[in-house]
Scaffold this active site. Structure first.
Site, short mmCIF file in Angstrom:
data_model
loop_
_atom_site.label_atom_id
_atom_site.label_comp_id
_atom_site.label_asym_id
_atom_site.label_seq_id
_atom_site.Cartn_x
_atom_site.Cartn_y
_atom_site.Cartn_z
N THR A 34 -16.98 -64.33 -73.03
CA THR A 34 -16.18 -65.24 -73.84
C THR A 34 -17.13 -66.22 -74.54
OG1 THR A 34 -14.42 -65.06 -72.21
CG2 THR A 34 -14.29 -66.92 -73.75
N CYS A 59 -12.47 -69.05 -65.84
CA CYS A 59 -12.09 -68.95 -67.26
C CYS A 59 -11.30 -70.14 -67.79
CB CYS A 59 -11.32 -67.66 -67.48
SG CYS A 59 -12.36 -66.22 -67.21
N1 LIG Z 1 -14.07 -63.51 -64.57
C1 LIG Z 1 -13.04 -63.28 -65.36
O1 LIG Z 1 -11.91 -63.14 -64.93
C2 LIG Z 1 -13.23 -63.18 -66.85
C3 LIG Z 1 -12.16 -62.73 -67.65
C4 LIG Z 1 -12.34 -62.64 -69.02
C5 LIG Z 1 -13.56 -63.00 -69.57
N2 LIG Z 1 -14.58 -63.46 -68.78
C6 LIG Z 1 -15.84 -63.81 -69.42
O2 LIG Z 1 -16.76 -62.76 -69.18
C7 LIG Z 1 -18.09 -63.26 -69.01
C8 LIG Z 1 -18.64 -62.82 -67.66
O3 LIG Z 1 -17.83 -63.39 -66.63
P1 LIG Z 1 -18.02 -62.97 -65.10
O4 LIG Z 1 -16.93 -63.67 -64.37
O5 LIG Z 1 -18.14 -61.51 -64.98
O6 LIG Z 1 -19.44 -63.64 -64.78
P2 LIG Z 1 -20.33 -63.40 -63.47
O7 LIG Z 1 -21.10 -64.66 -63.30
O8 LIG Z 1 -19.49 -62.89 -62.36
O9 LIG Z 1 -21.31 -62.22 -63.89
C9 LIG Z 1 -22.30 -62.34 -64.83
C10 LIG Z 1 -23.46 -61.47 -64.41
O10 LIG Z 1 -24.41 -61.44 -65.45
C11 LIG Z 1 -25.69 -61.35 -64.87
N3 LIG Z 1 -26.73 -61.71 -65.83
C12 LIG Z 1 -27.04 -62.92 -66.35
N4 LIG Z 1 -28.08 -62.83 -67.19
C13 LIG Z 1 -28.43 -61.52 -67.22
C14 LIG Z 1 -29.44 -60.79 -67.89
N5 LIG Z 1 -30.31 -61.38 -68.71
N6 LIG Z 1 -29.53 -59.46 -67.69
C15 LIG Z 1 -28.67 -58.84 -66.85
N7 LIG Z 1 -27.70 -59.49 -66.18
C16 LIG Z 1 -27.58 -60.81 -66.36
C17 LIG Z 1 -25.61 -62.28 -63.68
O11 LIG Z 1 -26.63 -62.04 -62.74
C18 LIG Z 1 -24.20 -61.97 -63.16
O12 LIG Z 1 -24.23 -60.96 -62.18
C19 LIG Z 1 -17.98 -64.77 -69.18
O13 LIG Z 1 -18.23 -65.11 -70.51
C20 LIG Z 1 -16.52 -65.05 -68.84
O14 LIG Z 1 -16.04 -66.22 -69.46
C21 LIG Z 1 -14.44 -63.53 -67.43
#
Ligand SMILES: NC(=O)c1ccc[n+]([C@@H]2O[C@H](COP(=O)([O-])OP(=O)(O)OC[C@H]3O[C@@H](n4cnc5c(N)ncnc54)[C@H](O)[C@@H]3O)[C@@H](O)[C@H]2O)c1
Length: 474
Positions: A131, A284
């Site tokens: 996002t 979120c």
């Molecule tokens: N969690 C939700 O329900 C949800 C729903 C819709 C959208 N989103 C959006 O999706 C995105 C991800 O959310 P999430 O909850 O999965 O986050 P998260 O923190 O669970 O996962 C993110 C992952 O990215 C990895 N990461 C960071 N930098 C990296 C790199 N350079 N190379 C490889 N991996 C890397 C981290 O180690 C982590 O495991 C965010 O922008 C969030 O706002 C989340």
């Protein structure tokens, strides 16, 4: 299709497994070696828990890993080389002032750009699933142009999954939003070959999830898609805030929220978030609403409504603590309170921004002790509380109980001065009330999720405090 999911968290891992399950070849990448090792150990049968708890995910990961359609690595060069579509699914946390930290997305874009330099004349589709605020796709494009001479397109494909339902939700999305670069979006009107190819690729990718009923794929520009995601979460967060505030009023005037709100379900203009609670949490809603408020400020557009959502939600988080404080005449010192539910909602181990964090911190600061139970959220909650400077010297006053340590929810009740239920896990919905009454020192239940029937609580001799209905004090 050959797909890389960069970021193997709550979005990347379930969505990667779902893509693999419908016939794509998916490589999930994460920079955290521990995370990838944990997933591989699970796949090899050495542990029984994935780092992400989602209903149905374990089976999906195992099945697709065994059939070699799903793989895990820390090597982004390998993942990029092997894939045509690169999904960016890394976190976009809030900065201290509430604005979005897009650094992880931009860093990954740089890594992807560098990884694309393994040969000339390469073309990749870079898909932003994280996002991100409007304008980020353009920034990502700039970063890539600075790191590679190869060709790419940047697509915005925001994620709408509800945590706890990520697997089932991804199989049946209510809409699929695809943002194209502005020139490609309008280019399609002239049947520009690249924009046609982009649209066809995403139609094909999402075809298994778009087979019945209306067409759920919506093409728009990158900026449209980026803003769509924020406004969607803002609508939902606003409804929760309105429900909670209205339920507080219902309680005050002697109305019964559950009774009066039930008919709302039949008004299709009103959404489904009509159950009052101790506020929304998760990674979120809080972050995205704060972010959109910052965008209003940056753009010089006044926000008179949206800017009030977060303060209202912060107030709501401590609404049960106020009642508890009143019940005990402002003396919670040396009392012990049991909490059932630490994750921000049921069916997830995620405790980010969970109201339980504020509730526990407040109780500890008032001199109380806490016994906290959650089936999945304890490890994450321990981490979150350890990051709180303001309660760092009070953490010895909290004791955790969980399935990880083979405790039941009843183990967390012995000699407590009250039980607060904060998450709507199935196992909390119909507990053994006689057992609860036997174990508690004082029979008081504070229901933060509108789970129990006031009449039943009265009959069983509980003091019952919930949101949206009069307290039952006996
Ligand atoms: N969690 C939700 O329900 C949800 C729903 C819709 C959208 N989103 C959006 O999706 C995105 C991800 O959310 P999430 O909850 O999965 O986050 P998260 O923190 O669970 O996962 C993110 C992952 O990215 C990895 N990461 C960071 N930098 C990296 C790199 N350079 N190379 C490889 N991996 C890397 C981290 O180690 C982590 O495991 C965010 O922008 C969030 O706002 C989340």
């Amino acid at each position: 299709m050959k797909i890389a999911m960069v970021g193997t968290g709550y979005v990347g891992l379930p969505q990667g497994a779902v893509f693999a399950n419908v016939g794509n070849k998916v490589i999930c990448v994460d920079c955290l070696e521990d995370r990838i090792n944990e997933i591989k150990k699970f796949c090899d049968g050495q542990t029984n828990k994935l780092p992400v708890h989602e209903s149905g995910l374990n089976e999906l990961v195992l099945r697709n890993y065994s059939s070699k359609s799903l793989d895990f690595t820390t090597d982004i060069n390998y993942a990029v080389k092997e894939s045509d579509l690169i999904f960016l699914c890394v976190g976009t946390p809030a900065n201290g002032d509430g604005s979005v930290n897009t650094q992880y997305v931009l860093n990954v874009a740089k890594e992807v750009g560098n990884a694309m330099n393994y040969a000339d004349d390469i073309y990749k589709m870079i898909v932003i699933k994280s996002t991100v605020p409007p304008g980020t796709a353009k920034e990502v494009s700039k970063v890539l142009k600075n790191t590679t001479n190869n060709n790419f397109d940047i697509i915005s494909n925001p994620e709408f999954l509800a945590q706890g339902e990520a697997v089932s939700g991804s199989h049946k999305p209510d809409r699929i939003v695809i943002g194209l670069p502005k020139e490609k979006y309008f280019g399609s009107l002239k049947a520009d070959s690249k924009s046609v190819e982009l649209r066809e690729t995403f139609r094909k990718l999402y075809a298994p999830f778009n087979m019945k009923g209306e067409d759920k794929v919506f093409f728009m520009t990158n900026e449209d898609a980026e803003l769509h995601k924020y406004i969607a979460n803002t609508y939902l967060a606003a409804q929760i805030a309105i429900t909670n505030e209205a339920a507080n009023l219902a309680k005050k005037v002697g109305a019964n929220w559950r009774r009066l709100s039930a008919p709302f379900k039949y008004d299709h203009r009103i959404g489904s978030f009509i159950h009052p609670s101790t506020g929304f949490g998760g990674s979120c809603f809080p972050k995205d609403v704060k972010a959109i408020v910052k965008v209003f400020e940056k753009e010089g557009v006044e926000s008179k409504v949206i800017s009030k959502i977060i303060p209202a939600n912060e107030y709501q988080k401590l609404i049960l603590n106020q009642s508890l404080n009143e019940f005990y005449d402002s003396n919670l010192k040396d009392k012990t309170f049991s909490i059932w539910g630490l994750s921000f909602k049921a069916e997830t181990n995620d405790t980010r921004e969970s109201s339980a964090i504020e509730i526990i911190a407040d109780l500890l600061k008032k001199g109380a002790k806490v016994k906290a139970y959650d089936p999945e959220g304890v490890p994450d909650m321990k981490l979150k509380l350890s990051e709180r400077q303001d309660i760092s010297d009070l953490l010895e006053n909290i004791e955790f109980f969980s399935t990880y340590t083979h405790n039941s929810k009843y183990d967390a009740l012995k000699q407590s001065d009250g039980l607060m239920v904060l998450t709507e896990w199935m196992e909390f919905r119909q507990p053994d009330f006689m057992e609860i009454k036997k174990l508690l020192k004082i029979p008081i239940i504070l229901d933060g999720r509108d789970l129990f029937k006031p009449e039943q609580m009265k009959e069983l001799g509980f003091n019952y405090i919930c949101i949206g209905n009069e307290n039952i004090l006996q």
